[in-house]
Design an enzyme around this catalytic site. Structure first.
Site: not given
Ligand code: CP
Length: 327
Positions: A142, A64-65, A114
């Site tokens: 996050h 997703r990210t 990340r």
């Protein structure tokens, strides 16, 4: 300070929601609103970040990210490069700072990172002049996930002040939980956590949250549940007796939700362990906004990218039309 000025004063980086003011967080959410429409267009592209170069540096897996950031960047017309630990010289032992300095030498503008280590984003941000966005650092924060969760709650309820949100599950290993707690508490929501004691951090009450030992109590109290994944990859065993037992005691099931005194909104940041922390008939049920969270993620990330490169919230509408929008 106006909301616009506050958001413009976000600074160079976004490493967490801890320490952001109410005005700064609302400034980001408000900026995301006009950007939602871009993803609904036939041609999903606006010239807001034309000429900017962004590196997505992902040292941990992500669906997703990573993809959401890449879509956000491309929809704003930035040039993007994706780098992972595998396939880069990190796998040969190159340090994070050396990697970043080499990227800087190629004249980049921004890094979205990340990393498995809590504090890695702040560390990088203090060492390079480019903007840094934290896309998740270990079990620390996050921030864009927290923002998209909060935007999804605001979309549904039309308010955040006094809203009762319970975060259920593996809070100990969750950067999503921390960002949600910091953001929601700052915006005046009432926040609770619920999970096995082994999966709640010591001193969690100091973050202004209430703690429920039983999920039935949480369901009775809350208006929304944000259900967290059991992060099995960060556990060395001993946190829960078994996945079946966890589901029996803490799993969000249709049967449990039938006891809720009101309609319960269901969020999950993904990826889900279906049948463990959440059952499929809840995840796919009428009160689930899990995919709306994903849709909102693109708009939130567009807003953060725009603001960190000098955009002002009250000019986002004009900027996305290609007008005189950026300060
Ligand atoms: N919510 C979230 O961070 O998902 P990914 O790990 O797939 O990016």
């Amino acid at each position: 300070m106006s909301r616009s000025a506050a958001a413009a004063a976000l600074g160079k980086d976004l490493v967490g929601l801890e320490g952001l003011t109410r005005e700064q967080i609302l400034g980001i959410l408000d900026t995301a609103e006009p950007f939602k429409e871009v993803s609904e267009r036939r041609i999903k592209k606006v010239p807001v970040l034309r000429g900017k170069t962004i590196v997505n540096l992902f040292f941990e897996p992500s669906t997703r990210t990573r993809i959401s950031f890449e879509f956000a960047e491309k929809r704003l017309s930035a040039d993007t490069v994706n780098i992972g630990a595998v396939g880069s010289s990190v796998s040969k032992g190159e340090t994070l700072v050396d990697t970043a300095r080499n990227l800087e030498a190629m004249r980049i503008d921004m890094v979205v990172m990340r990393h498995w280590s809590p504090g890695a984003a702040r560390f990088l941000a203090s060492r390079i002049p480019s903007n840094v966005i934290n896309a998740g650092d270990g079990a620390h924060e996050h921030p864009t996930q927290g923002l998209l969760d909060i935007l999804t709650l605001r979309d549904h309820f039309g308010r955040l002040e006094g809203l009762k949100v319970c975060i259920v599950g593996d809070v100990l290993h969750s950067r999503v939980a921390r960002s949600n707690i910091y953001g929601l508490v700052t915006l005046g929501a009432e926040v609770a956590v619920c999970g096995p004691r082994t999966l709640l951090p010591a001193g969690i009450e100091e973050l202004d949250v209430r703690v429920f030992a039983r999920v039935e109590e949480a369901i009775e109290w809350a208006e929304a549940l944000n259900v967290l994944r059991l992060q099995l990859e960060r556990m060395e065993g001993g946190f829960v007796p078994s996945l079946r037992e966890y589901n029996r005691v803490f799993g969000i099931t249709r049967e449990r939700l039938e006891w809720a005194p009101r309609e319960m909104l269901i969020l999950h940041p993904g990826p889900m362990n279906r049948g463990v922390e959440i059952d499929s008939d809840v995840a796919d049920g009428p009160h689930s906004v899990i995919l709306r969270q994903v849709t909102n993620g693109v708009a939130v990330r567009m807003a953060v990218l725009y603001l960190l490169t000098g955009g002002a919230p009250d000019r986002a509408e004009s900027a996305k039309s290609g007008g005189e929008g950026r300060s």
